[in-house]
Write a protein that holds these residues in place. Structure first.
Motif, mmCIF file in Angstrom:
data_model
loop_
_atom_site.group_PDB
_atom_site.id
_atom_site.type_symbol
_atom_site.label_atom_id
_atom_site.label_comp_id
_atom_site.label_asym_id
_atom_site.label_seq_id
_atom_site.Cartn_x
_atom_site.Cartn_y
_atom_site.Cartn_z
ATOM 1 N N ASN A 1 -0.859 2.406 -1.716
ATOM 2 C CA ASN A 1 -1.365 3.770 -1.903
ATOM 3 C C ASN A 1 -0.425 4.627 -2.738
ATOM 4 O O ASN A 1 -0.849 5.614 -3.338
ATOM 5 C CB ASN A 1 -1.644 4.442 -0.554
ATOM 6 N N PHE A 2 0.858 4.254 -2.838
ATOM 7 C CA PHE A 2 1.802 5.026 -3.648
ATOM 8 C C PHE A 2 1.410 5.038 -5.123
ATOM 9 O O PHE A 2 1.823 5.917 -5.880
ATOM 10 C CB PHE A 2 3.222 4.464 -3.507
ATOM 11 N N LEU A 3 0.585 4.060 -5.556
ATOM 12 C CA LEU A 3 0.167 3.998 -6.955
ATOM 13 C C LEU A 3 -0.727 5.172 -7.349
ATOM 14 O O LEU A 3 -0.926 5.433 -8.536
ATOM 15 C CB LEU A 3 -0.545 2.675 -7.230
ATOM 16 N N ALA A 4 -1.244 5.880 -6.347
ATOM 17 C CA ALA A 4 -2.050 7.067 -6.652
ATOM 18 C C ALA A 4 -1.255 8.092 -7.449
ATOM 19 O O ALA A 4 -1.811 8.798 -8.298
ATOM 20 C CB ALA A 4 -2.575 7.693 -5.359
ATOM 21 N N GLN B 1 3.481 13.582 0.246
ATOM 22 C CA GLN B 1 2.685 14.006 -0.904
ATOM 23 C C GLN B 1 3.356 13.630 -2.215
ATOM 24 O O GLN B 1 2.671 13.388 -3.212
ATOM 25 C CB GLN B 1 2.434 15.515 -0.820
ATOM 26 N N GLY B 2 4.683 13.542 -2.215
ATOM 27 C CA GLY B 2 5.367 13.104 -3.422
ATOM 28 C C GLY B 2 5.098 11.651 -3.732
ATOM 29 O O GLY B 2 5.022 11.257 -4.900
ATOM 30 N N ASP B 3 4.941 10.834 -2.686
ATOM 31 C CA ASP B 3 4.755 9.392 -2.863
ATOM 32 C C ASP B 3 3.330 8.930 -2.582
ATOM 33 O O ASP B 3 3.038 7.737 -2.695
ATOM 34 C CB ASP B 3 5.700 8.634 -1.918
ATOM 35 N N TRP B 4 2.438 9.838 -2.153
ATOM 36 C CA TRP B 4 1.084 9.476 -1.748
ATOM 37 C C TRP B 4 1.121 8.420 -0.633
ATOM 38 O O TRP B 4 0.318 7.487 -0.607
ATOM 39 C CB TRP B 4 0.249 8.997 -2.931
ATOM 40 N N LEU B 5 2.044 8.586 0.280
ATOM 41 C CA LEU B 5 2.146 7.697 1.424
ATOM 42 C C LEU B 5 1.717 8.436 2.684
ATOM 43 O O LEU B 5 1.485 9.641 2.660
ATOM 44 C CB LEU B 5 3.578 7.170 1.560
ATOM 45 N N LYS C 1 -6.623 19.233 1.240
ATOM 46 C CA LYS C 1 -8.062 19.234 1.508
ATOM 47 C C LYS C 1 -8.901 19.427 0.246
ATOM 48 O O LYS C 1 -10.082 19.053 0.215
ATOM 49 C CB LYS C 1 -8.420 20.304 2.541
ATOM 50 N N ASP C 2 -8.307 19.971 -0.794
ATOM 51 C CA ASP C 2 -9.031 20.145 -2.053
ATOM 52 C C ASP C 2 -8.852 18.960 -3.002
ATOM 53 O O ASP C 2 -9.294 18.995 -4.150
ATOM 54 C CB ASP C 2 -8.566 21.435 -2.748
ATOM 55 N N THR C 3 -8.195 17.907 -2.527
ATOM 56 C CA THR C 3 -8.011 16.675 -3.310
ATOM 57 C C THR C 3 -8.701 15.550 -2.551
ATOM 58 O O THR C 3 -8.098 14.920 -1.670
ATOM 59 C CB THR C 3 -6.515 16.356 -3.496
ATOM 60 N N TRP D 1 -7.363 12.057 -1.040
ATOM 61 C CA TRP D 1 -6.414 11.993 0.065
ATOM 62 C C TRP D 1 -7.085 11.589 1.368
ATOM 63 O O TRP D 1 -6.464 10.942 2.230
ATOM 64 C CB TRP D 1 -5.684 13.321 0.247
ATOM 65 N N GLY D 2 -8.358 11.971 1.544
ATOM 66 C CA GLY D 2 -9.067 11.648 2.787
ATOM 67 C C GLY D 2 -9.079 10.161 3.092
ATOM 68 O O GLY D 2 -8.624 9.723 4.161
#
Length: 443
Positions: A293-296, A360-364, A380-382, A385-386
């Protein structure tokens, strides 16, 4: 997390030079006092005066490096008596580097790693028990399953879990539309349904799926739990027996079938890193891109304007969407002269506010439940992430995380054997046999 190896970013200094500087710095700084060179005593109680502690961070994405520095700077500003000296490490060779540091007495006070790598060091006595120093808020924020991944057989807590990596399927929404394929939604996506969608996406010289599996072991070990594939029966002392059954090879078999059977997965990507495969996804060569998921974060940084992407529901096998909870960890070296002060910083580093920032920096996914809630609210506006956070709902401990010979087996046997299987050089039976024989050869 198991976390994929990553290269150190930086300026002109070489990794070799940086590691040399880091080792020298550890000798000078670990546990040393700032006033007159006084140090803390071996019992953990500090002498008069401030102490400086080294913290070896493995953060590598620019956003997370910046967040880590911000946390350290805020701590240093508020805690003049406990100063943190931040230095950069790398996931590429963290295990071997720690072996050298522990044996040479130059280990950093505060160690960033992952649970599947640290338990062998804990068994050898290289990591301090920090459970007595952590606040109740930090303890209560993390599930027992995750705490179990950093707890030894005799109840010592040798790390605080921080961030969790899962394997997710990223989707190019426009590629799905062009192929007339509905983008999957819901609570989970079975591997069979993924393969069916990939076949429909494989048209006009394009492949349905690209998956960078140059280093395949972590991905296979984590996703095998979706088929009840545990690989090991691990005892309390870290000894383990191996059983490579149908559940253990279900994911490799599916990958192989997609690459060489219906050709819905580009076999070339199996020899590449996730970063190598990303440009193909962004250019429309692959409708689906599977990876950590960090690849996001790299997608958000690299995608062209207007690129429409999402994250598909969690991949699920016969046992559901389970994956291994292999968190990133923060430990204290048993060689540190100030373990209590080091643990105090870790407690601060692991609080919900800081974990949400790092995640949030790593999308982890934060190991802390309050931090996950904070990320959900702040993002919540992205929409992507859900489903990323959703993949954290079914994480559980896996036997390999406490098998003391796992890092050696992973590097010497599992990785090269899986690479051969994904290159179509050996059969599934060969894969089973060589994984089994490799483990047994380690005694």
């Amino acid at each position: 997390m198991t976390v994929a190896p990553r290269s150190l970013r930086g300026g002109g200094i070489t990794r070799k030079a940086l590691l040399g500087i880091g080792a020298a710095a550890a000798l000078l700084l670990s546990g040393c006092a700032l006033n007159g060179g006084e140090s803390t005593d071996d019992s953990g109680g500090s002498s008069e005066g401030p102490v400086t502690l080294t913290f070896q961070s493995l953060a590598y994405q620019d956003s997370t490096v910046a967040a880590t520095k911000e946390i350290v700077d805020a701590w240093n500003s508020d805690n003049p008596d406990i100063q943190i000296n931040l230095r950069q490490g790398t996931w590429d060779n963290v295990h071997d580097q720690l072996v050298t540091q522990f044996q040479g007495g130059t280990a950093p006070d505060i160690i960033h790693d992952e649970s599947s790598d640290i338990m062998g060091f804990a068994e050898q006595g290289y990591l301090a028990d920090i459970g007595k120093y952590l606040s109740q808020d930090v303890k209560d924020a993390v599930s027992e399953d995750v705490w179990d991944t950093v707890t030894t057989e005799d109840g010592k807590v040798v790390a605080a879990p921080t961030l969790l990596q899962t394997y997710v399927a990223f989707a190019n929404v426009d590629a799905f539309k062009a192929a007339g394929v509905e983008v999957p939604t819901g609570d989970q996506l079975t591997w069979d349904d993924l393969q069916a969608a990939a076949r429909k996406l494989s048209t006009g010289g394009k492949f349905g799926v690209g998956w960078g599996l140059k280093q395949p072991t972590a991905a296979i070990m984590n996703t095998a739990l979706g088929f009840d594939g545990t690989f090991f029966d691990t005892k309390a002392d870290g000894s383990a027996t191996i059983d490579v059954g149908d559940g253990e090879v279900a994911v490799p078999e599916k990958i192989h079938a997609m690459a060489y059977g219906d050709k819905s997965l580009d076999p070339v990507t199996l020899t590449q890193s996730g970063t190598d495969v990303l440009p193909g996804f962004l250019s429309g060569k692959y409708g689906v891109y599977i990876g950590g998921n960090f690849l996001a974060q790299q997608i958000t940084e690299s995608a062209q304007p207007g690129f429409d992407w999402t994250v598909l529901p969690p991949l699920a096998g016969s046992a559901g969407p389970a994956q291994a909870a292999n968190p990133q960890t923060m430990s204290v070296s048993a060689q540190s002269k100030a373990p209590e002060q080091a643990a105090k910083f870790i407690d601060y580093f692991a609080n919900a506010e800081n974990q949400a920032k790092l995640a949030q920096g790593d999308w982890l996914i934060p190991a802390s439940a309050p931090a996950r809630d904070a990320v959900a609210e702040q993002t919540k506006d992205t929409p992507v992430w859900g489903p990323i956070l959703k993949t954290g709902d079914d994480l559980k401990g896996a036997p390999f995380q406490k098998a003391k010979n796992y890092p050696q087996w992973k590097d010497q046997y599992a990785t090269p054997v899986l690479q051969q299987y994904f290159a179509n050089s050996i059969s599934l039976d060969d894969l089973r046999r060589q994984l089994t024989d490799g483990w047994q050869s380690l005694g």
